[in-house]
Enzyme design. Structure first.
Site, PDB file in Angstrom:
ATOM      1  N   HIS A 103      -4.320  -4.512  -0.203  1.00 49.68           N
ATOM      2  CA  HIS A 103      -4.121  -5.092   1.129  1.00 49.68           C
ATOM      3  C   HIS A 103      -4.507  -6.572   1.127  1.00 49.68           C
ATOM      4  O   HIS A 103      -5.553  -6.948   1.667  1.00 49.68           O
ATOM      5  CB  HIS A 103      -4.946  -4.338   2.173  1.00 49.68           C
ATOM      6  CG  HIS A 103      -4.372  -3.026   2.574  1.00 49.68           C
ATOM      7  ND1 HIS A 103      -3.279  -2.901   3.415  1.00 49.68           N
ATOM      8  CD2 HIS A 103      -4.732  -1.759   2.225  1.00 49.68           C
ATOM      9  CE1 HIS A 103      -2.992  -1.624   3.595  1.00 49.68           C
ATOM     10  NE2 HIS A 103      -3.846  -0.908   2.883  1.00 49.68           N
ATOM     11  N   GLU A 105      -3.497  -8.835   2.936  1.00 51.09           N
ATOM     12  CA  GLU A 105      -3.467  -9.400   4.288  1.00 51.09           C
ATOM     13  C   GLU A 105      -4.705  -9.058   5.114  1.00 51.09           C
ATOM     14  O   GLU A 105      -4.865  -9.558   6.238  1.00 51.09           O
ATOM     15  CB  GLU A 105      -2.219  -8.900   5.026  1.00 51.09           C
ATOM     16  CG  GLU A 105      -2.287  -7.467   5.533  1.00 51.09           C
ATOM     17  CD  GLU A 105      -2.107  -6.428   4.443  1.00 51.09           C
ATOM     18  OE1 GLU A 105      -2.315  -5.226   4.724  1.00 51.09           O
ATOM     19  OE2 GLU A 105      -1.771  -6.797   3.296  1.00 51.09           O
ATOM     20  N   SER A 126      -7.618   0.395   0.079  1.00 52.81           N
ATOM     21  CA  SER A 126      -8.046   1.444   1.003  1.00 52.81           C
ATOM     22  C   SER A 126      -6.986   2.548   0.976  1.00 52.81           C
ATOM     23  O   SER A 126      -6.024   2.513   1.726  1.00 52.81           O
ATOM     24  CB  SER A 126      -8.211   0.876   2.423  1.00 52.81           C
ATOM     25  OG  SER A 126      -8.584   1.894   3.328  1.00 52.81           O
ATOM     26  N   CYS A 171       0.833  -1.204   0.000  1.00 51.21           N
ATOM     27  CA  CYS A 171       0.000   0.000   0.000  1.00 51.21           C
ATOM     28  C   CYS A 171       0.871   1.259   0.000  1.00 51.21           C
ATOM     29  O   CYS A 171       1.630   1.488  -0.934  1.00 51.21           O
ATOM     30  CB  CYS A 171      -0.985  -0.036   1.155  1.00 51.21           C
ATOM     31  SG  CYS A 171      -2.362   1.144   0.909  1.00 51.21           S
ATOM     32  N   ARG A 213     -15.165   3.555  11.635  1.00 51.03           N
ATOM     33  CA  ARG A 213     -14.253   4.508  12.275  1.00 51.03           C
ATOM     34  C   ARG A 213     -14.322   5.859  11.581  1.00 51.03           C
ATOM     35  O   ARG A 213     -14.416   6.902  12.243  1.00 51.03           O
ATOM     36  CB  ARG A 213     -12.829   3.963  12.198  1.00 51.03           C
ATOM     37  CG  ARG A 213     -11.759   4.881  12.765  1.00 51.03           C
ATOM     38  CD  ARG A 213     -10.402   4.541  12.180  1.00 51.03           C
ATOM     39  NE  ARG A 213     -10.350   4.774  10.740  1.00 51.03           N
ATOM     40  CZ  ARG A 213      -9.425   4.281   9.927  1.00 51.03           C
ATOM     41  NH1 ARG A 213      -8.469   3.490  10.407  1.00 51.03           N
ATOM     42  NH2 ARG A 213      -9.446   4.563   8.627  1.00 51.03           N
ATOM     43  N   LYS A 225     -11.602   8.537  -1.896  1.00 52.94           N
ATOM     44  CA  LYS A 225     -10.883   7.381  -1.387  1.00 52.94           C
ATOM     45  C   LYS A 225     -11.231   6.131  -2.182  1.00 52.94           C
ATOM     46  O   LYS A 225     -12.396   5.849  -2.426  1.00 52.94           O
ATOM     47  CB  LYS A 225     -11.236   7.170   0.096  1.00 52.94           C
ATOM     48  CG  LYS A 225     -10.443   6.053   0.760  1.00 52.94           C
ATOM     49  CD  LYS A 225     -10.790   5.942   2.249  1.00 52.94           C
ATOM     50  CE  LYS A 225      -9.960   4.875   2.935  1.00 52.94           C
ATOM     51  NZ  LYS A 225     -10.267   4.765   4.381  1.00 52.94           N
TER      52      LYS A 225
END
Length: 417
Positions: A235, A237, A192, A142, A249, A163
């Site tokens: 990502h 993982e 992300s 990332c 969040r 985003k």
């Protein structure tokens, strides 16, 4: 085989509860084997979450891996206890003189800052420079991928209008790369991030190549042609609920954040999200560890980095097929009008591939390894159901194969460059 981590690392209990084989330091000391040394530079604020996610991916291979954790000392970590850092993490100064088979550099929530404005940028640059001589292969993730490809190759990042958030479909553009061996032609992966690296910038650089891209999310994976640096802009993982946790969040912080794309059934954030990337995420980590670390790293770890001097012959070796590096470089000089240097004397290989065990039929067993064909099951001229077609791949591991296995070479040159 397991990963080797400190006995009291909190991630150990989580991984053991998931039936993941974790080897403690005490048990590993009794095994007569050199484990792979992999260093994780964790730049994420919630370090325990990130280290658990990546350790989960590293654990599911047949290799014993000794994992070290590192953080940047020039940045004050506010989301992890000092006790955790002191107990399990090292600083760059503490490992500066060490050698590692692999290095993983994580992402960080600093994408909207210019690289030079990140408070630990100078330290990160020093670490990335150090990786050229002290690390065999480095995997950047990332923002870590954006920072690495910018530092090593000058490829810039670009701010996105919104985003890039969700799970996106990708296609493999270099199916011959061992990094994506076993991948489907189309696969899913999470993203992300607020910034992007463009495919045309990567394609324009002679020392870089694209591996996988997405029509909707852009570049997913790229690598250097010498196989020393890997850049994954998503990502792989991530856990099943990681994107959900980020969404709620950001909502709690009052940010105007869209629902993660292709993640919730019906785009309903109150529904249970669907994780459709875990198999390919695991495969990416396993392929990197196997083909680009384990298969090619020198057994004497103190010689890591010496292959940099031979990198200039990598492309010529690929173009020349089975030709040696010396012959390929000589051919390249002849094509460009330069003088061909005298062939170098034979020398021991820089490393050897690990031996592969192939079943071999006993010399006193001359009987065919198949039952006789029944005339009632197949007519004259029908293909024998117990013989595999000549064009079918034979990997040497099928004990019922009628073709004798080819002898294994004592040494093969690096096949992954």
């Amino acid at each position: 085989m397991p990963i080797r981590i400190p006995d009291k690392l909190p991630a150990r209990q989580i991984l053991e509860a998931e039936n993941i084989f974790v080897m403690t330091e005490r048990r590993a000391m009794h095994q007569d084997i050199r484990p792979l040394r992999v260093l994780l530079l964790n730049l994420m604020p919630a370090k325990e979450v990130t280290e658990t996610q990546i350790l989960r991916r590293l654990s599911n291979t047949p290799l014993q891996i000794e994992v070290g954790l590192m953080y940047t000392s020039t940045h004050e970590s506010r989301n992890v206890s000092t006790q955790h850092l002191n107990a399990f993490y090292t600083t760059f100064d503490q490992v500066r003189d060490d050698f590692f088979d692999g290095l993983i550099i994580t992402g960080a929530p600093v994408e909207l800052l210019e690289f030079e404005d990140v408070d630990y940028w100078d330290e990160l640059r020093a670490i990335m420079d150090w990786s050229r001589t002290n690390v065999h292969s480095t995997l950047h993730i990332c923002w870590g991928a954006q920072a690495g490809i910018y530092h090593h190759y000058g490829v810039p990042k670009h701010v996105l209008p919104a985003k890039r958030f969700g799970v996106f479909e990708h296609s493999v553009v270099k199916p011959s790369s061992p990094l994506v061996r076993g991948f489907d032609e189309r696969f899913w992966a999470p993203h992300s991030r607020y910034t992007d690296v463009r495919a045309e910038d990567i394609e324009a650089h002679p020392d870089l190549e694209l591996i996988a891209v997405s029509d909707e999310a852009g570049v997913y994976a790229a690598k250097s042609t010498d196989s020393r640096h890997f850049f994954v802009f998503g990502h792989p993982e991530y856990d099943s609920v990681t994107l959900a946790n980020e969404y709620w969040r950001d909502r709690a912080q009052g940010l105007n954040i869209a629902v993660p794309a292709h993640y919730y059934p019906g785009d309903n954030p109150n529904a249970v999200p669907v994780a459709r990337w875990k198999a390919h995420g695991q495969l990416l980590y396993s392929n990197w560890l196997n083909y680009y670390v384990y298969q090619t790293t020198p057994y004497d770890i103190s010689t890591v980095g010496t292959e940099t001097a031979e990198a200039s012959g990598t492309k010529a070796c690929e173009a020349a097929g089975s030709a040696s590096g010396t012959e390929a470089r000589a051919a390249e000089r002849r094509q460009t009008g330069g003088e061909a240097e005298a062939p170098a004397p034979d020398r021991a290989p820089r490393y050897t591939l690990r031996p592969v065990t192939t079943p071999i039929r006993a010399t006193d067993d001359a009987r065919p390894h198949r039952p006789p064909q029944s005339p009632t099951r197949a007519g004259a001229g029908a293909p024998d159901p117990f013989l595999r077609p000549e064009n079918e791949d034979d990997d040497g591991y099928d004990p019922f194969s009628d073709r004798p296995p080819a002898p294994e070479p004592a040494f093969e040159p690096d096949p992954w460059r």
